[in-house]
Design a protein around this motif. Structure first.
Motif, short mmCIF file in Angstrom:
data_model
loop_
_atom_site.label_atom_id
_atom_site.label_comp_id
_atom_site.label_asym_id
_atom_site.label_seq_id
_atom_site.Cartn_x
_atom_site.Cartn_y
_atom_site.Cartn_z
N MET A 171 31.72 71.33 25.48
CA MET A 171 32.03 70.59 24.28
C MET A 171 33.46 70.11 24.39
O MET A 171 34.33 70.83 24.87
N ARG A 172 33.70 68.89 23.93
CA ARG A 172 35.00 68.27 24.10
C ARG A 172 35.43 67.62 22.79
O ARG A 172 34.64 66.98 22.11
N ILE A 173 36.70 67.79 22.47
CA ILE A 173 37.28 67.18 21.27
C ILE A 173 38.51 66.39 21.69
O ILE A 173 39.31 66.86 22.50
N PHE A 174 38.65 65.20 21.13
CA PHE A 174 39.83 64.38 21.34
C PHE A 174 40.57 64.27 20.01
O PHE A 174 39.95 64.04 18.97
N VAL A 175 41.89 64.42 20.04
CA VAL A 175 42.72 64.33 18.83
C VAL A 175 43.80 63.28 19.07
O VAL A 175 44.50 63.33 20.09
N GLU A 176 43.91 62.36 18.13
CA GLU A 176 44.90 61.28 18.22
C GLU A 176 45.58 61.12 16.87
O GLU A 176 44.93 61.16 15.83
N LYS A 177 46.89 60.94 16.89
CA LYS A 177 47.59 60.62 15.65
C LYS A 177 47.18 59.23 15.21
O LYS A 177 46.95 58.34 16.04
N LYS A 178 47.10 59.03 13.91
CA LYS A 178 46.81 57.69 13.41
C LYS A 178 47.92 56.75 13.84
O LYS A 178 49.09 57.15 13.95
N ARG A 179 47.56 55.51 14.12
CA ARG A 179 48.48 54.55 14.73
C ARG A 179 49.82 54.46 14.00
O ARG A 179 50.88 54.48 14.61
N GLU A 180 49.78 54.36 12.68
CA GLU A 180 51.02 54.19 11.92
C GLU A 180 51.89 55.44 11.90
O GLU A 180 53.07 55.38 11.58
N LEU A 181 51.34 56.59 12.28
CA LEU A 181 52.07 57.85 12.28
C LEU A 181 52.37 58.37 13.69
O LEU A 181 52.97 59.43 13.84
N ASN A 182 51.97 57.62 14.70
CA ASN A 182 52.10 58.10 16.07
C ASN A 182 53.45 57.71 16.66
O ASN A 182 53.57 56.79 17.46
N VAL A 183 54.47 58.43 16.25
CA VAL A 183 55.84 58.15 16.68
C VAL A 183 56.00 58.34 18.19
O VAL A 183 56.69 57.57 18.85
#
Length: 90
Positions: free
Chosen positions: A1-13
């Motif tokens: 099982m695999r999970i990907f986590v990304e900051k939302k574009r406007e918050l991805n400093v």
């Protein structure tokens, strides 16, 4: 099982800073944007345990986007993967 986590574009400093560094300091003009995504491989759990982990640890938040199993990418996207050496940061 695999999970990907990304900051939302406007918050991805972190991604914004890397984009600025690559375009300004290295002069890479063909870059449109950068996404920084963390991948977690989860092993040894039942489906029920996996759902519990996701609801507690990887729950959707105001700042993060969570993807299960499949990362949405466009055909023209290019992906660079970096993996720490085992034991490197223990």
């Amino acid at each position: 099982m695999r999970i990907f986590v990304e900051k939302k574009r406007e918050l991805n400093v972190e991604a914004q800073n890397l984009y600025w560094d690559l375009t300004k300091n290295l002069g890479i003009k063909s870059l449109d944007s950068i996404r920084i995504i963390y991948r977690y491989d989860i092993m040894g759990l039942s489906h029920k345990e996996y759902e519990q982990v996701c609801s507690i640890i990887f729950r959707p938040s105001y700042t993060d986007l969570i993807y299960h199993e499949q990362l949405p990418v466009d055909d023209e996207d290019r992906i660079i993967a970096i993996q720490y050496i085992a034991g490197q940061y223990d």
